[in-house]
Design a protein around this motif. Structure first.
Motif, PDB file in Angstrom:
ATOM      1  N   TYR A 178      -3.372   4.056   3.901  1.00 18.28           N
ATOM      2  CA  TYR A 178      -3.600   2.594   4.723  1.00 18.28           C
ATOM      3  C   TYR A 178      -4.223   2.562   5.769  1.00 18.28           C
ATOM      4  N   LYS A 201       4.249  -5.192   2.200  1.00 11.56           N
ATOM      5  CA  LYS A 201       3.612  -3.921   2.250  1.00 11.56           C
ATOM      6  C   LYS A 201       4.414  -2.637   2.976  1.00 11.56           C
ATOM      7  N   ILE A 219       5.525   1.257   2.440  1.00 12.09           N
ATOM      8  CA  ILE A 219       5.770   2.460   3.762  1.00 12.09           C
ATOM      9  C   ILE A 219       6.369   3.451   4.267  1.00 12.09           C
ATOM     10  N   PHE A 243      -0.507   0.681  11.590  1.00  9.71           N
ATOM     11  CA  PHE A 243      -1.994   0.102  10.725  1.00  9.71           C
ATOM     12  C   PHE A 243      -2.143  -0.824  11.304  1.00  9.71           C
TER      13      PHE A 243
END
Length: 344
Positions: free
Chosen positions: A230, A252, A256, A245
């Motif tokens: 990602y 999302k 993860i 991130f």
């Protein structure tokens, strides 16, 4: 959990040693290209080469190296008679120490003879082996700054904590790792008996921190691959896992976290939930091991203000919460953080 105040306190207390021992600002390569099979973090010290040869790379496809080191070789390397190794009966005493954040930490302290053997194993067998480059705790030339640097200026920072990290690192995994790097089963059994207690790595043994990193290289690689999938970053400091991130979409990020939970579980660990699981976005104070990473790695503003106030009181002869020597230690620590950040 290894608490944040505990980590910073250790860093300050040992700052002179840190400044001498660290190669300040050394940029760590996040691509782990071990010379050994995925389940074999490294060879024995005498067999390690600086660069993997073509033959070594080819052997990565094999399940592991053939066991070739026996008990006699172990005795030779440790400079301890075979009979003494076989007769050793490790004992441990339980000690509980207060955590700065509250609660207690349970330590398993080996007897003096066992501790001496463990230090010998650490020095002669484990010290020169390669752990994963993103395992930042307990490693030479690393600090909490190395664990924080990859996460600066990110949209979201995920902090996870492994529950009972040492206690959950099983003796079976330890023995399998010794066999994977070349020890015959009999020698591996002796090494495992000397470095584990009651079926796990004992927190309090000199060998446990290094073994926990060496054994968990595949875990680190799995979590790194998850982060890279990602476009993110990953580091681990003992039981503290950090992922970051350039997006902050909740669904999302939750996916993860669940993927990370499954990876960790496959190695026998579980993650804490609740307040020990944090998702920090830009509008919040993104903190990794006590260092703020919103824009760049630094001590929290409140901590910097407190240090300025302490310095002012000491310089003007007032009563301060730190001695002059303690203040100097903190200031040296701040300088180390800044230098590693700027050079990293």
């Amino acid at each position: 959990m290894v608490s944040v105040p505990f980590l910073i306190g250790l860093s300050v207390a040992a700052v002179v040693a840190v400044l001498i021992g660290l190669r300040l600002g050394r940029k760590r390569d996040s691509s782990f290209d071990s010379d050994w099979p995925n389940d074999s973090p490294g060879p024995l010290a005498q067999e390690r080469t600086a660069q993997p040869s073509a033959q070594t790379k080819k052997s990565k496809k094999q399940p592991g190296y053939a066991a070739r080191f026996d008990l006699a070789e172990l005795a030779r390397r440790l400079d301890v008679p075979e009979q003494q190794l076989l007769a050793a009966e490790p004992t441990y005493r339980i000690a509980k120490i207060a955590k700065p954040s509250g609660g207690t930490r349970r330590l398993e302290i080996p007897d003096d003879d066992t501790k001496a053997l463990q230090r010998c194993i650490l020095r002669r067998l484990l010290a020169t082996l390669n752990a994963h480059p993103l395992a930042c705790g307990f490693e030479e030339d690393t600090s909490i700054v190395d664990a924080a640097l990859p996460h600066q200026n990110r949209a979201a920072v995920i902090r996870l904590d492994i529950r009972r990290f040492f206690e959950s690192t099983s003796a079976d995994r330890v023995q399998n790792w010794f066999i994977a790097i070349g020890w015959q089963p009999g020698a591996a059994e002796v090494l495992t008996r000397l470095t584990t207690n009651d079926g796990h790595l004992p927190q309090g043994a000199p060998t446990s921190p290094r073994l926990s990193n060496l054994i968990n290289s595949p875990l680190d690689e799995g979590l790194l691959r998850l982060a890279k999938q990602y476009g993110g970053a990953y580091t681990r400091y003992a039981d503290d896992i950090t992922l970051s991130f350039n997006f902050d979409r909740g669904r999302k990020l939750r996916g993860i976290i669940q993927a990370a939970r499954r990876i960790v579980k496959s190695y026998g660990y579980t993650l804490h939930g609740g307040k020990k699981r944090k998702v920090l976005r830009r509008h919040q104070r993104q903190q990794v091991l006590g260092l703020v990473v919103n824009e760049q790695v630094a001590l929290p503003r409140s901590k910097r203000r407190w240090l300025r106030a302490v310095r002012h009181r000491i310089e003007n002869g007032g009563e301060a919460s730190l001695t002059a020597a303690q203040l100097k230690g903190w200031e040296s620590f701040c300088s180390m953080v800044q230098e590693q950040r700027d050079e990293g």
